[in-house]
Every structure is written in structure tokens, then in C-alpha cells.
Design a protein around this motif. Structure first.
Motif, short mmCIF file in Angstrom:
data_model
loop_
_atom_site.label_atom_id
_atom_site.label_comp_id
_atom_site.label_asym_id
_atom_site.label_seq_id
_atom_site.Cartn_x
_atom_site.Cartn_y
_atom_site.Cartn_z
N TYR A 131 0.85 -1.18 0.00
CA TYR A 131 0.00 0.00 0.00
C TYR A 131 0.89 1.24 0.00
CZ TYR A 131 -3.38 3.47 1.57
OH TYR A 131 -4.18 4.57 1.64
N GLY A 132 0.53 2.25 -0.77
CA GLY A 132 1.22 3.52 -0.72
C GLY A 132 2.01 3.85 -1.98
N GLN A 133 3.02 4.70 -1.78
CA GLN A 133 3.88 5.12 -2.89
C GLN A 133 5.20 5.59 -2.31
OE1 GLN A 133 3.20 8.93 -5.04
NE2 GLN A 133 2.92 7.58 -6.82
N LYS A 134 6.28 5.28 -3.02
CA LYS A 134 7.60 5.73 -2.59
C LYS A 134 8.48 5.99 -3.80
CE LYS A 134 8.29 2.40 0.20
NZ LYS A 134 9.03 1.83 1.31
N ILE A 135 9.44 6.87 -3.61
CA ILE A 135 10.43 7.16 -4.64
C ILE A 135 11.73 6.46 -4.23
CG2 ILE A 135 11.82 8.94 -5.77
CD1 ILE A 135 9.50 10.91 -5.14
N TRP A 136 12.27 5.69 -5.15
CA TRP A 136 13.53 5.01 -4.94
C TRP A 136 14.67 5.79 -5.56
CZ3 TRP A 136 14.64 0.17 -2.71
CH2 TRP A 136 13.54 -0.49 -2.20
N THR A 137 15.77 5.89 -4.86
CA THR A 137 17.03 6.42 -5.38
C THR A 137 17.97 5.23 -5.44
OG1 THR A 137 16.65 8.59 -4.38
CG2 THR A 137 18.92 8.04 -4.99
N LEU A 138 18.50 4.94 -6.62
CA LEU A 138 19.38 3.79 -6.83
C LEU A 138 20.75 4.27 -7.30
CD1 LEU A 138 16.62 1.80 -8.67
CD2 LEU A 138 17.55 1.20 -6.44
N VAL A 139 21.78 3.79 -6.64
CA VAL A 139 23.15 4.24 -6.91
C VAL A 139 24.00 3.03 -7.29
CG1 VAL A 139 25.14 5.43 -5.90
CG2 VAL A 139 22.83 6.08 -5.19
N PRO A 140 24.68 3.05 -8.45
CA PRO A 140 25.51 1.92 -8.87
C PRO A 140 26.58 1.59 -7.82
CG PRO A 140 25.34 3.55 -10.64
CD PRO A 140 24.73 4.16 -9.41
N PRO A 141 27.00 0.32 -7.76
CA PRO A 141 27.97 -0.10 -6.74
C PRO A 141 29.21 0.78 -6.63
CG PRO A 141 27.12 -2.02 -7.87
CD PRO A 141 26.56 -0.81 -8.59
N ALA A 142 29.75 1.25 -7.74
CA ALA A 142 30.96 2.08 -7.69
C ALA A 142 30.72 3.41 -6.97
CB ALA A 142 31.48 2.34 -9.10
N MET A 143 29.48 3.85 -6.89
CA MET A 143 29.14 5.12 -6.24
C MET A 143 28.41 4.92 -4.91
SD MET A 143 27.57 7.05 -9.59
CE MET A 143 26.91 8.38 -8.61
N ALA A 144 28.12 3.68 -4.57
CA ALA A 144 27.28 3.38 -3.40
C ALA A 144 27.97 3.79 -2.10
CB ALA A 144 26.94 1.90 -3.37
N MET A 145 27.15 4.16 -1.12
CA MET A 145 27.66 4.55 0.18
C MET A 145 26.57 4.33 1.23
SD MET A 145 25.91 7.07 -1.22
CE MET A 145 25.41 8.74 -1.28
N TYR A 146 26.96 4.44 2.48
CA TYR A 146 26.00 4.43 3.59
C TYR A 146 25.79 5.87 4.00
CZ TYR A 146 26.04 -0.58 4.32
OH TYR A 146 25.86 -1.92 4.18
N PRO A 182 19.74 -5.19 -6.80
CA PRO A 182 20.87 -6.12 -6.81
C PRO A 182 21.84 -5.86 -5.65
CG PRO A 182 20.58 -5.10 -8.97
CD PRO A 182 19.71 -4.36 -8.00
N GLU A 183 22.53 -6.90 -5.24
CA GLU A 183 23.53 -6.79 -4.18
C GLU A 183 24.54 -5.69 -4.52
OE1 GLU A 183 26.49 -9.67 -1.63
OE2 GLU A 183 25.78 -10.36 -3.58
N GLY A 184 24.88 -4.88 -3.53
CA GLY A 184 25.89 -3.85 -3.70
C GLY A 184 25.38 -2.53 -4.23
N TRP A 185 24.18 -2.49 -4.76
CA TRP A 185 23.63 -1.24 -5.24
C TRP A 185 23.16 -0.40 -4.06
CZ3 TRP A 185 22.21 1.06 -10.05
CH2 TRP A 185 22.79 0.43 -11.15
N GLY A 186 23.56 0.85 -4.03
CA GLY A 186 23.06 1.76 -3.01
C GLY A 186 21.61 2.08 -3.32
N HIS A 187 20.82 2.18 -2.28
CA HIS A 187 19.40 2.50 -2.50
C HIS A 187 18.83 3.16 -1.24
CE1 HIS A 187 19.68 -1.51 -0.78
NE2 HIS A 187 18.49 -1.30 -0.22
N GLY A 188 17.96 4.11 -1.50
CA GLY A 188 17.24 4.78 -0.43
C GLY A 188 15.83 5.03 -0.90
#
Length: 146
Positions: free
Chosen positions: A72-87, A119-125
Motif C-alpha cells: 500500500y502507498g507510494q515511494k520514490i527510490w534512489t538507486l546508486v551503482p555499486p561504484a558510487m554506493a555509500m551508507y 541487486p547486491e551492492g547497489w546503493g538504495h534509499g
């Protein structure tokens, strides 16, 4: 998850196993072929349920493969390739604004009933744009993927 600022409400995450009555009602999305569902169930680690009001979300982070089913609901995903990924520990609204025009960063909108695979290693928020309820299944392919 944690409250990222004093003005921001919490974005609730918990293992589904903490809610057996809810776990009995969860089913794998019909969009998956039964053979794929069987594979995912065998490699799943800990399924999680999440709930958040508009304006909440999770800052960019990485982990194993995961699929996320929005009930239920709606969200915006931000996806960052592994080479740029961070916490990140930034507020999801500020992070969304800061990465808006960043080269290499991908965006998509997830609506009720949609499944997102990360996918594993992809940054996402994520940033919830509406009250959102769903579940996530992190999993590992072990030695099979290589």
C-alpha cells in the motif's frame, strides 16, 4: 529504523517473524513464476515488514540482493551503482534533493502492488510520498550467481 531528526516521524522496520499473525497473511507476489518463488524462498534470509508516513524513508545504504513489495502507498527510490554506493545517515528528504541531478543516480516511483528488485551492492534509499506498507526480502544467491 531510526528517527533521523526531531521533526521527522519514525520509519518502522521489523522482521516479519516478530508478527506471526501478519506473517501468515503475507504471500509472495503473483508476479513471480512459482519456480522463481521457490528459489527465492530457499535463499531468503530475514523478511522485513515496513511502515512509514509520507516524508519518511531510509537513507542510501547497501546490502545483499533484495526485493521489495509495496502492499500500500507510494515511494520514490534512489538507486546508486555499486561504484558510487555509500551508507548515509542523512534525512531522506534532504538526500532526495541533493541527489536529484547527480550523474549515474537512478530514480523510480513504486506504487501499491509493485515489486522492486535491488541487486547486491547497489546503493538504495527510499522516500515515502504517501503512507506506505510493504515487505522486503533480502537474499543471497551463495555461489550460484558466479
Amino acid at each position: 529504523s531510526k528517527n533521523l531528526s526531531s521533526e521527522q516521524p519514525d520509519y518502522f522496520f521489523s522482521e516479519i517473524s516478530n508478527f506471526p499473525e501478519f506473517q501468515e497473511e503475507i504471500y509472495y507476489p503473483y508476479t513471480f513464476d512459482p519456480s522463481i518463488t521457490e528459489i527465492l524462498e530457499s535463499f531468503s534470509s530475514k523478511e522485513q515488514v515496513y511502515l512509514g508516513v509520507a516524508g519518511t524513508g531510509a537513507p542510501i545504504h547497501t546490502h545483499e540482493h533484495a526485493y521489495n513489495y509495496l502492499l500500500y502507498g507510494q515511494k520514490i527510490w534512489t538507486l546508486v551503482p555499486p561504484a558510487m554506493a555509500m551508507y548515509s545517515r542523512r534525512n531522506p528528504i534532504a538526500e532526495y534533493e541533493e541527489t536529484r541531478d547527480q550523474e549515474g543516480v537512478l530514480r523510480c516511483v513504486q506504487n501499491s502492488g509493485d515489486v522492486i528488485y535491488v541487486p547486491e551492492g547497489w546503493g538504495h534509499g527510499v522516500l515515502n510520498t504517501k503512507l506506505s506498507l510493504g515487505w522486503a526480502v533480502p537474499f543471497s544467491w551463495g555461489g550460484l550467481e558466479r
